[in-house]
Design a protein around this motif. Structure first.
Motif, PDB file in Angstrom:
ATOM      1  N   LYS A 113       0.812  -1.467  -0.294  1.00  0.00           N
ATOM      2  CA  LYS A 113       0.511  -0.102   0.140  1.00  0.00           C
ATOM      3  C   LYS A 113       1.273   0.946   0.053  1.00  0.00           C
ATOM      4  O   LYS A 113       2.024   1.835   0.939  1.00  0.00           O
TER       5      LYS A 113
ATOM      6  N   HIS B 114      -7.278  14.389   0.072  1.00  0.00           N
ATOM      7  CA  HIS B 114      -8.681  14.358   0.274  1.00  0.00           C
ATOM      8  C   HIS B 114      -9.852  14.552  -1.118  1.00  0.00           C
ATOM      9  O   HIS B 114     -10.705  14.258  -0.882  1.00  0.00           O
TER      10      HIS B 114
ATOM     11  N   GLU C 102     -11.381  13.714  -4.478  1.00  0.00           N
ATOM     12  CA  GLU C 102     -11.523  12.903  -5.246  1.00  0.00           C
ATOM     13  C   GLU C 102     -10.748  12.781  -6.496  1.00  0.00           C
ATOM     14  O   GLU C 102     -10.657  12.133  -7.247  1.00  0.00           O
TER      15      GLU C 102
ATOM     16  N   VAL D 250      -3.807   3.909  -1.891  1.00  0.00           N
ATOM     17  CA  VAL D 250      -5.612   4.489  -0.859  1.00  0.00           C
ATOM     18  C   VAL D 250      -4.996   6.495  -0.563  1.00  0.00           C
ATOM     19  O   VAL D 250      -3.870   6.584  -0.172  1.00  0.00           O
ATOM     20  N   SER D 251      -6.100   6.613  -0.508  1.00  0.00           N
ATOM     21  CA  SER D 251      -5.907   8.391  -0.176  1.00  0.00           C
ATOM     22  C   SER D 251      -6.246   8.688   1.161  1.00  0.00           C
ATOM     23  O   SER D 251      -6.526   7.465   2.129  1.00  0.00           O
TER      24      SER D 251
ATOM     25  N   GLY E  26      -7.760  10.258   2.229  1.00  0.00           N
ATOM     26  CA  GLY E  26      -9.021  10.402   2.894  1.00  0.00           C
ATOM     27  C   GLY E  26     -10.014   8.507   3.780  1.00  0.00           C
ATOM     28  O   GLY E  26     -10.610   9.192   4.505  1.00  0.00           O
ATOM     29  N   GLN E  27      -9.816   7.830   2.919  1.00  0.00           N
ATOM     30  CA  GLN E  27      -9.766   6.801   3.025  1.00  0.00           C
ATOM     31  C   GLN E  27      -9.294   6.469   4.246  1.00  0.00           C
ATOM     32  O   GLN E  27      -9.796   5.347   4.725  1.00  0.00           O
ATOM     33  N   LEU E  28      -7.577   6.156   4.771  1.00  0.00           N
ATOM     34  CA  LEU E  28      -7.626   6.824   5.916  1.00  0.00           C
ATOM     35  C   LEU E  28      -7.512   6.871   7.427  1.00  0.00           C
ATOM     36  O   LEU E  28      -7.400   6.626   7.928  1.00  0.00           O
TER      37      LEU E  28
ATOM     38  N   SER F 123       0.034   7.159   9.205  1.00  0.00           N
ATOM     39  CA  SER F 123      -0.172   5.398   8.491  1.00  0.00           C
ATOM     40  C   SER F 123       1.160   4.628   8.704  1.00  0.00           C
ATOM     41  O   SER F 123       0.676   3.260   9.211  1.00  0.00           O
TER      42      SER F 123
END
Length: 228
Positions: free
Chosen positions: A6, A12, A14, A38-39, A41-43, A70
């Motif tokens: 990852k 954030h 899109e 992965v963004s 925002g997703q995390l 992260s």
């Protein structure tokens, strides 16, 4: 084939995430199956305060914060429109030029008003992008605790009325100097009138990411040697 690694993209937005995925997939047709984007925002990662005075500094701030929070390699970019007659403004303030961060329409309208009296021959400018990659100091990567930036530019000019439905930000009022083949016998296209593939082939973000992709693959998947 092993489990995909990852990489968090520190955004954030899109619209930007879709553009980044399209660009990265073009550069990583095989490795793309081993790298999962992965963004932030997703995390659920917060937006950092961008206190830098250059695109490079702000890109590193965003990537560094995402990597620390992260524990994953983080890719970020900071980009904006630089208008020659405005002394390189809006520059790093492009996304909040109107005073409201991310209000694309308000930013665009304010810029057009500020350039209203500027003759067509003096409305040159360029989009600038700095891409940053930060690898956290955790086991499992060929390189640990490292960071790098690369930059790209897309020169062009600012028109007087918006055209096109694609892209985001100032794309509808910016005509890149480099044009796709289909535009040779017609009026030059704005960034918002181009397909994503056409724009990515010439864009500031595409150039910056093209320069940083070999490093990402080497640091995340390979032996850590930077390849040109």
């Amino acid at each position: 084939m092993g489990q995909a690694r990852k990489v968090v993209v520190a955004t954030h937005n899109e619209g930007k995430m879709r553009e980044l995925r399209s660009i990265l997939n073009g550069f990583l047709p095989h490795e793309g199956q081993r790298i999962e984007l992965v963004s932030a925002g997703q995390l659920g990662l917060p937006d950092p305060v961008e206190t830098g005075t250059t695109f490079q500094q702000n890109a590193l701030i965003k990537a560094g914060r995402a990597a620390r929070e992260s524990g994953l390699p983080a890719l970020a970019d900071d980009s904006g429109l630089v208008v020659d007659v405005m002394g390189a403004a809006p520059g790093i303030l492009s996304a909040r030029w109107s005073g409201r961060h991310g209000d694309d329409q308000a930013n665009l309208e304010l810029l057009l008003n500020q350039l209203n009296d500027i003759p067509d021959g003096h409305r040159g400018g360029r989009f600038v992008c700095a891409a940053a990659l930060v690898i956290p100091d955790v086991p499992g990567y060929a390189v640990r605790g490292s960071q790098v930036t690369r930059t790209g530019e897309m020169p062009g000019s600012i028109i007087r009325q918006a055209r096109g439905e694609n892209g985001f930000g100032y794309d509808p009022i910016f005509v890149p100097r480099d044009q796709p083949r289909r535009a040779r016998d017609q009026e030059p296209l704005t960034s918002a009138e181009m397909t994503s593939d056409e724009k990515n082939a010439i864009s500031h973000r595409g150039k910056a990411l093209a320069a940083i992709m070999p490093i990402l693959v080497s640091w995340v998947l390979g032996d850590g040697r930077v390849r040109s």
